[in-house]
Scaffold this motif. Structure first.
Motif, PDB file in Angstrom:
ATOM      1  N   LYS A   2      -6.543  -8.924  32.864  1.00  0.00           N
ATOM      2  CA  LYS A   2      -5.779  -8.251  33.942  1.00  0.00           C
ATOM      3  C   LYS A   2      -4.472  -7.900  33.508  1.00  0.00           C
ATOM      4  O   LYS A   2      -3.916  -6.993  34.016  1.00  0.00           O
ATOM      5  CB  LYS A   2      -5.646  -9.505  35.051  1.00  0.00           C
ATOM      6  CG  LYS A   2      -4.772  -9.166  36.127  1.00  0.00           C
ATOM      7  CD  LYS A   2      -5.443  -8.007  36.863  1.00  0.00           C
ATOM      8  CE  LYS A   2      -4.577  -7.635  38.076  1.00  0.00           C
ATOM      9  NZ  LYS A   2      -4.523  -6.632  38.696  1.00  0.00           N
ATOM     10  N   ASN A   3      -3.697  -8.473  32.650  1.00  0.00           N
ATOM     11  CA  ASN A   3      -2.199  -8.456  32.231  1.00  0.00           C
ATOM     12  C   ASN A   3      -2.008  -7.587  31.010  1.00  0.00           C
ATOM     13  O   ASN A   3      -2.625  -8.400  30.022  1.00  0.00           O
ATOM     14  CB  ASN A   3      -1.473  -9.729  32.488  1.00  0.00           C
ATOM     15  CG  ASN A   3      -1.454 -10.156  33.747  1.00  0.00           C
ATOM     16  OD1 ASN A   3      -1.073  -9.742  34.658  1.00  0.00           O
ATOM     17  ND2 ASN A   3      -2.052 -11.451  33.816  1.00  0.00           N
ATOM     18  N   ASN A  33      -6.679  -1.123  37.605  1.00  0.00           N
ATOM     19  CA  ASN A  33      -6.160  -2.321  38.295  1.00  0.00           C
ATOM     20  C   ASN A  33      -5.705  -3.445  37.271  1.00  0.00           C
ATOM     21  O   ASN A  33      -5.900  -4.588  37.269  1.00  0.00           O
ATOM     22  CB  ASN A  33      -7.065  -2.888  39.277  1.00  0.00           C
ATOM     23  CG  ASN A  33      -6.522  -3.887  40.144  1.00  0.00           C
ATOM     24  OD1 ASN A  33      -5.232  -3.735  40.638  1.00  0.00           O
ATOM     25  ND2 ASN A  33      -7.355  -5.007  40.739  1.00  0.00           N
ATOM     26  N   LEU A  34      -4.867  -2.883  36.179  1.00  0.00           N
ATOM     27  CA  LEU A  34      -4.492  -3.838  35.358  1.00  0.00           C
ATOM     28  C   LEU A  34      -2.943  -3.785  35.237  1.00  0.00           C
ATOM     29  O   LEU A  34      -2.396  -2.859  35.469  1.00  0.00           O
ATOM     30  CB  LEU A  34      -4.973  -3.054  33.969  1.00  0.00           C
ATOM     31  CG  LEU A  34      -6.343  -3.186  33.388  1.00  0.00           C
ATOM     32  CD1 LEU A  34      -6.706  -2.368  32.108  1.00  0.00           C
ATOM     33  CD2 LEU A  34      -7.048  -4.630  33.369  1.00  0.00           C
ATOM     34  N   ARG A  35      -2.409  -4.923  35.214  1.00  0.00           N
ATOM     35  CA  ARG A  35      -0.814  -5.218  35.593  1.00  0.00           C
ATOM     36  C   ARG A  35      -0.132  -4.823  34.113  1.00  0.00           C
ATOM     37  O   ARG A  35      -0.638  -5.400  33.087  1.00  0.00           O
ATOM     38  CB  ARG A  35      -0.601  -6.707  35.918  1.00  0.00           C
ATOM     39  CG  ARG A  35       0.876  -6.802  36.143  1.00  0.00           C
ATOM     40  CD  ARG A  35       1.066  -8.070  36.513  1.00  0.00           C
ATOM     41  NE  ARG A  35       0.479  -8.175  37.970  1.00  0.00           N
ATOM     42  CZ  ARG A  35      -0.571  -9.294  38.238  1.00  0.00           C
ATOM     43  NH1 ARG A  35      -0.912 -10.011  37.145  1.00  0.00           N
ATOM     44  NH2 ARG A  35      -1.240  -9.226  39.211  1.00  0.00           N
TER      45      ARG A  35
END
Length: 193
Positions: A2-3, A33-35
């Motif tokens: 995710k990050n 949708n990756l931070r």
């Protein structure tokens, strides 16, 4: 995953392709949708990447040492900004927040961060996938040097696989998602010839 921690230049470089690539990286992170986790700057490829994530509805966490605030390089429009006391704390916190790392073209700082995170992986401090976005062959000569380091016995051959290389952000992200590289963790034992 995710990050995504991005290391890259606080300059734009002399070829517009680097800025265009940073823009594409930011757009891609947001669309997937990756931070973005990064050093919190507003200039160069750092600023371009962050701006592109934000412009496409994504989230950006910037981590910047307090002494850089006086330089007025801090990005002012991030999702979250964390001010820390030193470069060492910054690098540790960025790594703590990340699930994967990607290095874009950059200078001393980018190489410092890249080699430190590779070293941390080699000694077992993390197991995150580490990518190198080799835009325009920017890292070709460095990759030759890494091959020489392995050939001369200074880097274990298995550990050269810690660095996942591609020149396309979409395929690099896919490789990072599918990484299962083991390598050889270096412990207390130092081998002697």
């Amino acid at each position: 995953m995710k990050n995504i921690l991005i290391y890259c230049g606080s300059s734009y470089g002399n070829n517009e392709i680097y800025n265009q690539t940073a823009q594409k990286v930011g757009e891609t992170l947001a669309k997937q949708n990756l931070r973005l986790i990064y050093g919190g700057g507003s200039a160069g490829l750092m600023g371009t990447t962050a701006d592109a994530v934000l412009a496409n509805g994504g989230e950006v966490i910037g981590i910047i040492p307090s002494f850089m605030e006086a330089w007025e390089v801090q990005h002012k429009n991030l999702t979250e900004t964390i001010v820390v006391e030193s470069m060492h704390v910054r690098k540790q916190l960025m790594a703590d927040r990340a699930d994967a790392i990607i290095a874009l073209p950059g200078g001393w700082g980018t190489l410092d961060e890249l080699f430190e995170i590779l070293t941390w992986r080699q000694i077992g401090l993390h197991s995150m996938p580490i990518g190198l976005l080799n835009t325009n062959g920017f890292y070709d000569d460095l990759l030759k040097m890494l091959d020489k380091m392995a050939a001369e016995g200074f880097v274990r051959e298995a550990n050269t696989k810690f660095l996942i290389i591609d020149d396309n952000i979409d395929s690099l992200l896919e490789k990072l998602r599918n990484d299962n590289t083991e390598g050889e963790i270096i412990g207390k034992r130092i081998e002697r010839a």
